[in-house]
Every structure is written in C-alpha cells, then in structure tokens.
Design a protein around this motif. Sequence first.
Motif, PDB file in Angstrom:
ATOM      1  N   GLY A  49     -45.062 119.002  -3.633  1.00 57.12           N
ATOM      2  CA  GLY A  49     -45.996 120.122  -3.520  1.00 57.12           C
ATOM      3  C   GLY A  49     -45.391 121.314  -2.834  1.00 57.12           C
ATOM      4  N   GLN A  50     -46.212 122.042  -2.094  1.00 53.70           N
ATOM      5  CA  GLN A  50     -45.761 123.262  -1.431  1.00 53.70           C
ATOM      6  C   GLN A  50     -44.785 122.974  -0.305  1.00 53.70           C
ATOM      7  N   HIS A  51     -44.912 121.802   0.305  1.00 51.90           N
ATOM      8  CA  HIS A  51     -44.073 121.447   1.455  1.00 51.90           C
ATOM      9  C   HIS A  51     -42.587 121.465   1.099  1.00 51.90           C
ATOM     10  N   VAL A  52     -42.256 120.959  -0.099  1.00 55.28           N
ATOM     11  CA  VAL A  52     -40.857 120.828  -0.512  1.00 55.28           C
ATOM     12  C   VAL A  52     -40.173 122.184  -0.676  1.00 55.28           C
ATOM     13  N   ASN A  53     -40.947 123.213  -0.964  1.00 52.72           N
ATOM     14  CA  ASN A  53     -40.370 124.532  -1.196  1.00 52.72           C
ATOM     15  C   ASN A  53     -40.051 125.307   0.077  1.00 52.72           C
ATOM     16  N   LYS A  54     -40.560 124.848   1.203  1.00 54.09           N
ATOM     17  CA  LYS A  54     -40.355 125.625   2.431  1.00 54.09           C
ATOM     18  C   LYS A  54     -39.585 124.873   3.518  1.00 54.09           C
ATOM     19  N   VAL A  55     -39.249 123.604   3.286  1.00 56.47           N
ATOM     20  CA  VAL A  55     -38.576 122.805   4.308  1.00 56.47           C
ATOM     21  C   VAL A  55     -37.249 122.277   3.770  1.00 56.47           C
ATOM     22  N   SER A  56     -36.190 122.418   4.564  1.00 58.40           N
ATOM     23  CA  SER A  56     -34.875 121.877   4.187  1.00 58.40           C
ATOM     24  C   SER A  56     -34.712 120.517   4.847  1.00 58.40           C
ATOM     25  N   SER A  57     -35.133 119.477   4.150  1.00 58.98           N
ATOM     26  CA  SER A  57     -35.104 118.146   4.760  1.00 58.98           C
ATOM     27  C   SER A  57     -33.944 117.289   4.263  1.00 58.98           C
ATOM     28  N   LYS A  58     -33.329 117.654   3.149  1.00 60.34           N
ATOM     29  CA  LYS A  58     -32.194 116.895   2.621  1.00 60.34           C
ATOM     30  C   LYS A  58     -30.959 117.210   3.470  1.00 60.34           C
TER      31      LYS A  58
END
Length: 135
Positions: free
Chosen positions: A23-32
Amino acid sequence: MFNEDLLLQELTYKAIRSSGSGGQHVNKVSSKVELAFNLNESVVFNEEQKERLQSKLQHRLTKEGVLILQCDESRSQHKNKELVIKRFLELIRLGLVVQKKRIPTKTPKAVKRKRLKDKRSHSEKKTNRKKPDIE
C-alpha cells in the motif's frame, strides 16, 4: 578463525525502497537493506582464506569481488539489517570450512565373498529354469 567485529566494520549498507505490495507505506519507507562486502580489499582474512572464499562464493561475487546481499523480509529496516548481517556471517563461516579429505577404504573380504555367493546362486536359479538336455 576471524575477527567478527573488524569484519562488520568493513561492510557497507544501503537502504532501498522495498518492492511488492504494502500500500502507501511501501512508497514512503526505505526498509529493504542491501549489504556490500569487498572481499579483495578486506584486511580481516589472509590470502589463503580469501582464495577459499573466492572459490566457494564465486557465483555470488561480482567481477570486482564484491559480495552483495539484500533483505526485505520485514517492514522494519533494523530487523532487515540484523537478518542480512546474520545471513552474511553464516555464509562466511560456511565458506571458510575446510572439507576433510576422503580416505578411500578397502572393500572387506566378507562383502566380496557374499557378492560372489549371491551371484552364483542367481546363476544356478537361471540354469534350473532351462529345459534339461536329453541325449
């Protein structure tokens, strides 16, 4: 075997946006998290260890001798960093293991005797199936 703390200092990390659903979370957080380790420039390993790692990890290394690992299993960047470090250390430990040389053993006489006996009985079984020679 090797100094883990010095090895961890040689690593470089990069945080990237993770792909896939979220969702929207993946587009704003660099978790990889991407881990890079240059084997050729490492001071932790001696030449013999470097050669062993080079041969065991050759399909994972780039042409420049850089090992790159990625982790995007968790939504937390810190958790991904822990996981990628754990995976890296395990890979290095496995790469440094020296395989024991196999010593060929002699086939026991009892095994040879049993094989020949079985072969003989199998042959007799086949000859008993034939029609008798009447002359």
